[in-house]
Design a protein around this motif. Structure first.
Motif, PDB file in Angstrom:
ATOM      1  N   TRP A   1       0.818  -1.206   0.000  1.00  0.00           N
ATOM      2  CA  TRP A   1       0.000   0.000   0.000  1.00  0.00           C
ATOM      3  C   TRP A   1       0.858   1.265   0.000  1.00  0.00           C
ATOM      4  O   TRP A   1       0.491   2.267  -0.608  1.00  0.00           O
ATOM      5  N   LEU A   2       1.997   1.214   0.656  1.00  0.00           N
ATOM      6  CA  LEU A   2       2.873   2.383   0.726  1.00  0.00           C
ATOM      7  C   LEU A   2       3.323   2.865  -0.656  1.00  0.00           C
ATOM      8  O   LEU A   2       3.735   4.011  -0.811  1.00  0.00           O
ATOM      9  N   THR A   3       3.240   2.009  -1.661  1.00  0.00           N
ATOM     10  CA  THR A   3       3.660   2.386  -3.012  1.00  0.00           C
ATOM     11  C   THR A   3       2.504   2.924  -3.858  1.00  0.00           C
ATOM     12  O   THR A   3       2.728   3.412  -4.957  1.00  0.00           O
ATOM     13  N   TYR A   4       1.279   2.848  -3.367  1.00  0.00           N
ATOM     14  CA  TYR A   4       0.102   3.293  -4.119  1.00  0.00           C
ATOM     15  C   TYR A   4       0.052   4.819  -4.184  1.00  0.00           C
ATOM     16  O   TYR A   4       0.562   5.509  -3.300  1.00  0.00           O
ATOM     17  N   PRO A   5      -0.596   5.360  -5.207  1.00  0.00           N
ATOM     18  CA  PRO A   5      -0.721   6.821  -5.340  1.00  0.00           C
ATOM     19  C   PRO A   5      -1.352   7.495  -4.122  1.00  0.00           C
ATOM     20  O   PRO A   5      -0.934   8.587  -3.728  1.00  0.00           O
ATOM     21  N   ALA A   6      -2.334   6.863  -3.492  1.00  0.00           N
ATOM     22  CA  ALA A   6      -2.986   7.455  -2.321  1.00  0.00           C
ATOM     23  C   ALA A   6      -1.988   7.627  -1.171  1.00  0.00           C
ATOM     24  O   ALA A   6      -1.977   8.661  -0.493  1.00  0.00           O
ATOM     25  N   ALA A   7      -1.149   6.624  -0.971  1.00  0.00           N
ATOM     26  CA  ALA A   7      -0.146   6.703   0.093  1.00  0.00           C
ATOM     27  C   ALA A   7       0.911   7.745  -0.240  1.00  0.00           C
ATOM     28  O   ALA A   7       1.371   8.489   0.635  1.00  0.00           O
ATOM     29  N   ARG A   8       1.306   7.819  -1.500  1.00  0.00           N
ATOM     30  CA  ARG A   8       2.282   8.824  -1.948  1.00  0.00           C
ATOM     31  C   ARG A   8       1.738  10.236  -1.704  1.00  0.00           C
ATOM     32  O   ARG A   8       2.442  11.122  -1.255  1.00  0.00           O
ATOM     33  N   LYS A   9       0.458  10.425  -2.037  1.00  0.00           N
ATOM     34  CA  LYS A   9      -0.170  11.728  -1.860  1.00  0.00           C
ATOM     35  C   LYS A   9      -0.192  12.112  -0.379  1.00  0.00           C
ATOM     36  O   LYS A   9       0.097  13.257  -0.024  1.00  0.00           O
ATOM     37  N   ARG A  10      -0.521  11.164   0.484  1.00  0.00           N
ATOM     38  CA  ARG A  10      -0.518  11.428   1.929  1.00  0.00           C
ATOM     39  C   ARG A  10       0.884  11.787   2.403  1.00  0.00           C
ATOM     40  O   ARG A  10       1.065  12.697   3.203  1.00  0.00           O
ATOM     41  N   PHE A  11       1.876  11.046   1.924  1.00  0.00           N
ATOM     42  CA  PHE A  11       3.263  11.319   2.320  1.00  0.00           C
ATOM     43  C   PHE A  11       3.675  12.724   1.898  1.00  0.00           C
ATOM     44  O   PHE A  11       4.264  13.463   2.678  1.00  0.00           O
ATOM     45  N   GLU A  12       3.369  13.086   0.665  1.00  0.00           N
ATOM     46  CA  GLU A  12       3.764  14.399   0.148  1.00  0.00           C
ATOM     47  C   GLU A  12       3.048  15.542   0.859  1.00  0.00           C
ATOM     48  O   GLU A  12       3.581  16.641   0.951  1.00  0.00           O
ATOM     49  N   SER A  13       1.847  15.285   1.374  1.00  0.00           N
ATOM     50  CA  SER A  13       1.100  16.345   2.047  1.00  0.00           C
ATOM     51  C   SER A  13       1.528  16.543   3.510  1.00  0.00           C
ATOM     52  O   SER A  13       1.131  17.522   4.128  1.00  0.00           O
ATOM     53  N   ARG A  14       2.324  15.620   4.038  1.00  0.00           N
ATOM     54  CA  ARG A  14       2.774  15.733   5.429  1.00  0.00           C
ATOM     55  C   ARG A  14       3.752  16.893   5.590  1.00  0.00           C
ATOM     56  O   ARG A  14       4.619  17.106   4.747  1.00  0.00           O
ATOM     57  N   VAL A  15       3.629  17.623   6.695  1.00  0.00           N
ATOM     58  CA  VAL A  15       4.571  18.703   6.994  1.00  0.00           C
ATOM     59  C   VAL A  15       5.871  18.101   7.498  1.00  0.00           C
ATOM     60  O   VAL A  15       6.954  18.470   7.054  1.00  0.00           O
TER      61      VAL A  15
END
Length: 66
Positions: free
Chosen positions: A35-49
């Motif tokens: 799941w960590l490689t899915y676009p949704a997880a990537r988007k969450r990672f990128e939005s983190r401060v």
């Protein structure tokens, strides 16, 4: 061939191997590593401060080893 993953916490490398190996090392499920490689997880990672406390993974392709 079984896919391999490189798992990071922020910019810090944690582990590399199959989803099952990484999951065993980190105490999570293999599905979570995938799941960590899915676009949704990537988007969450990128939005983190503060990305230093957020886990992410990269699925390694055959081309990465040549």
């Amino acid at each position: 061939m079984v896919a391999e993953y490189a798992v990071y916490e922020g910019d810090t490398f944690l582990v590399m191997g199959t989803a099952k190996e990484c999951a065993s090392w980190l105490g999570v499920t293999p599905k979570y590593i995938q799941w960590l490689t899915y676009p949704a997880a990537r988007k969450r990672f990128e939005s983190r401060v503060d990305k230093s406390k957020c886990m992410t993974a990269i699925k390694l392709e055959d081309d990465d080893f040549e």
